[in-house]
Scaffold this motif. Structure first.
Motif, short mmCIF file in Angstrom:
data_model
loop_
_atom_site.label_atom_id
_atom_site.label_comp_id
_atom_site.label_asym_id
_atom_site.label_seq_id
_atom_site.Cartn_x
_atom_site.Cartn_y
_atom_site.Cartn_z
N PRO A 60 0.84 -1.21 0.00
CA PRO A 60 0.00 0.00 0.00
C PRO A 60 0.87 1.25 0.00
CG PRO A 60 -0.60 -1.51 1.80
CD PRO A 60 0.70 -1.98 1.25
N LEU A 61 0.30 2.34 -0.50
CA LEU A 61 0.98 3.63 -0.48
C LEU A 61 0.30 4.54 0.53
CD1 LEU A 61 1.53 4.49 -4.26
CD2 LEU A 61 3.21 3.61 -2.63
N ILE A 62 1.10 5.27 1.27
CA ILE A 62 0.60 6.34 2.13
C ILE A 62 1.16 7.64 1.58
CG2 ILE A 62 0.52 7.34 4.44
CD1 ILE A 62 0.81 4.55 5.58
N ILE A 63 0.27 8.57 1.25
CA ILE A 63 0.66 9.82 0.60
C ILE A 63 0.01 10.97 1.34
CG2 ILE A 63 0.70 11.11 -1.57
CD1 ILE A 63 0.16 8.48 -3.04
N PHE A 64 0.75 12.03 1.56
CA PHE A 64 0.16 13.23 2.12
C PHE A 64 -0.54 13.98 0.98
CE2 PHE A 64 -0.29 17.00 4.67
CZ PHE A 64 -0.30 16.50 5.97
N ASN A 65 -1.85 14.16 1.11
CA ASN A 65 -2.70 14.68 0.03
C ASN A 65 -2.68 13.70 -1.14
OD1 ASN A 65 -4.41 16.18 -1.52
ND2 ASN A 65 -3.14 18.02 -1.57
N ALA A 66 -3.18 12.50 -0.86
CA ALA A 66 -3.12 11.41 -1.83
C ALA A 66 -3.83 11.75 -3.13
CB ALA A 66 -3.73 10.15 -1.21
N ALA A 67 -4.96 12.45 -3.04
CA ALA A 67 -5.71 12.77 -4.26
C ALA A 67 -4.87 13.59 -5.23
CB ALA A 67 -6.99 13.51 -3.91
N PHE A 68 -4.06 14.51 -4.70
CA PHE A 68 -3.24 15.36 -5.57
C PHE A 68 -2.13 14.55 -6.23
CE2 PHE A 68 0.60 17.96 -6.09
CZ PHE A 68 0.14 18.88 -7.03
N ASP A 69 -1.37 13.81 -5.45
CA ASP A 69 -0.22 13.10 -6.00
C ASP A 69 -0.64 12.02 -6.98
OD1 ASP A 69 2.60 13.78 -4.45
OD2 ASP A 69 0.84 14.26 -3.27
N THR A 70 -1.73 11.30 -6.69
CA THR A 70 -2.17 10.28 -7.64
C THR A 70 -2.65 10.93 -8.94
OG1 THR A 70 -4.34 10.23 -6.54
CG2 THR A 70 -2.74 8.55 -5.90
N ARG A 71 -3.30 12.09 -8.84
CA ARG A 71 -3.71 12.80 -10.06
C ARG A 71 -2.48 13.21 -10.87
NH1 ARG A 71 -4.29 18.25 -11.19
NH2 ARG A 71 -4.29 18.93 -9.00
#
Length: 285
Positions: free
Chosen positions: A180-191
């Motif tokens: 799994p990935l944990i991203i701060f502001n996941a919606a932005f980085d995946t976009r």
């Protein structure tokens, strides 16, 4: 206030034949109306109700509270821990602990901008301990916006000779694997990753198959939002977690490491509560 002081205070009020509400009798004199005692007068309060006042001479001292027994004290502490485990912060700490148990990776990107055509120009991937798993810069197909360059300090000449998305996509996919990935502001980085792939005609369906958790939502819920959007910045979350930057912020690896640090701090709260609960459970007897 000592018992002698309280006795003198009561005696002076009785000598003056003073009257008080039940609240003042309780809080100031540790007294209450004797059974069957009626108020000497009723008053209206601002909310449409009424309250009575009583002659202190018609009142009796309240019983002194007995100190709690050891079992009562421990029971109160156990209830306190259970309450904190069930609180919003406790539940979010449990969530962070669950995430970490899944051996996640932490991802961050630096970008050419924020809009619909923005692309990644740096990608960083670390494990829970902050060790680098994957790191690269990218040569984007669009210009770097001045506002973005002012944040991360990367300009276009610095990207000359760096690979483009097709040259690193499979390496990134392999580095992430099943984790799994944990991203701060996941919606932005995946976009941003999808836009970067699309700029090279790559549908990159594998990005949609990833399990992604948003550390920003976790931190905003745990520490509290710091803006009108109901979110929190990584810098604010790091400050609340009492973490310091070991390297320059706004590089992909540095931000991924800090995200890991924030999630670890939140998860540690859950472990602390479990340890406290276990210690108190062991004190039964």
């Amino acid at each position: 206030m000592t018992n002698d002081d309280l006795t003198a205070l009561r005696a002076a009020a009785i000598a003056e034949d003073r009257c008080f509400t039940k609240g003042r009798l309780r809080d100031e004199f540790r007294m209450k109306p004797a059974p069957g005692t009626e108020p000497v007068r009723w008053y209206k309060n601002p909310y449409g109700g009424r309250y009575g006042v009583y002659r202190i001479a018609d009142c009796v001292p309240m019983r002194e509270k007995s100190p709690p027994t050891e079992n009562q004290r421990l029971s109160g502490l156990r209830l306190s821990v259970l309450s904190r485990l069930n609180s919003t912060a406790g539940q979010l700490a449990h969530q962070a602990h669950t995430w970490l148990s899944q051996k996640p990776l932490f991802l961050d990107t630096e970008t050419t901008g924020l809009g619909d055509n923005a692309e990644a120009l740096e990608i960083g991937l670390t494990d829970t301990a902050g060790r680098v798993v994957f790191e690269t810069r990218l040569n984007p197909t669009v210009a770097i916006e001045s506002q973005a360059a002012a944040v991360h300090g990367i300009d276009e000449p610095a990207l000359n000779g760096e690979p483009s998305w097709p040259g690193i996509a499979q390496q990134l996919r392999h580095a992430i694997g099943w984790r799994p990935l944990i991203i701060f502001n996941a919606a932005f980085d995946t976009r941003i990753l999808k836009q970067t792939a699309a700029a090279h005609g790559d549908m990159a369906e594998w990005l949609d198959e990833l399990t992604v958790h948003c550390a920003m939502k976790l931190a905003a819920g745990y520490f509290g939002a710091t803006n009108r959007y109901g979110t929190i910045s990584l810098a604010s979350a790091a400050s609340q977690a009492e973490l310091t930057w070991d390297e320059r912020a706004h590089s992909a690896i540095a931000d991924a490491r800090m995200t890991a640090g924030v999630v670890n701090v939140i998860a540690a709260h859950y472990l602390q509560l479990l340890q406290e609960q276990e210690r108190l459970s062991g004190s039964c007897g």
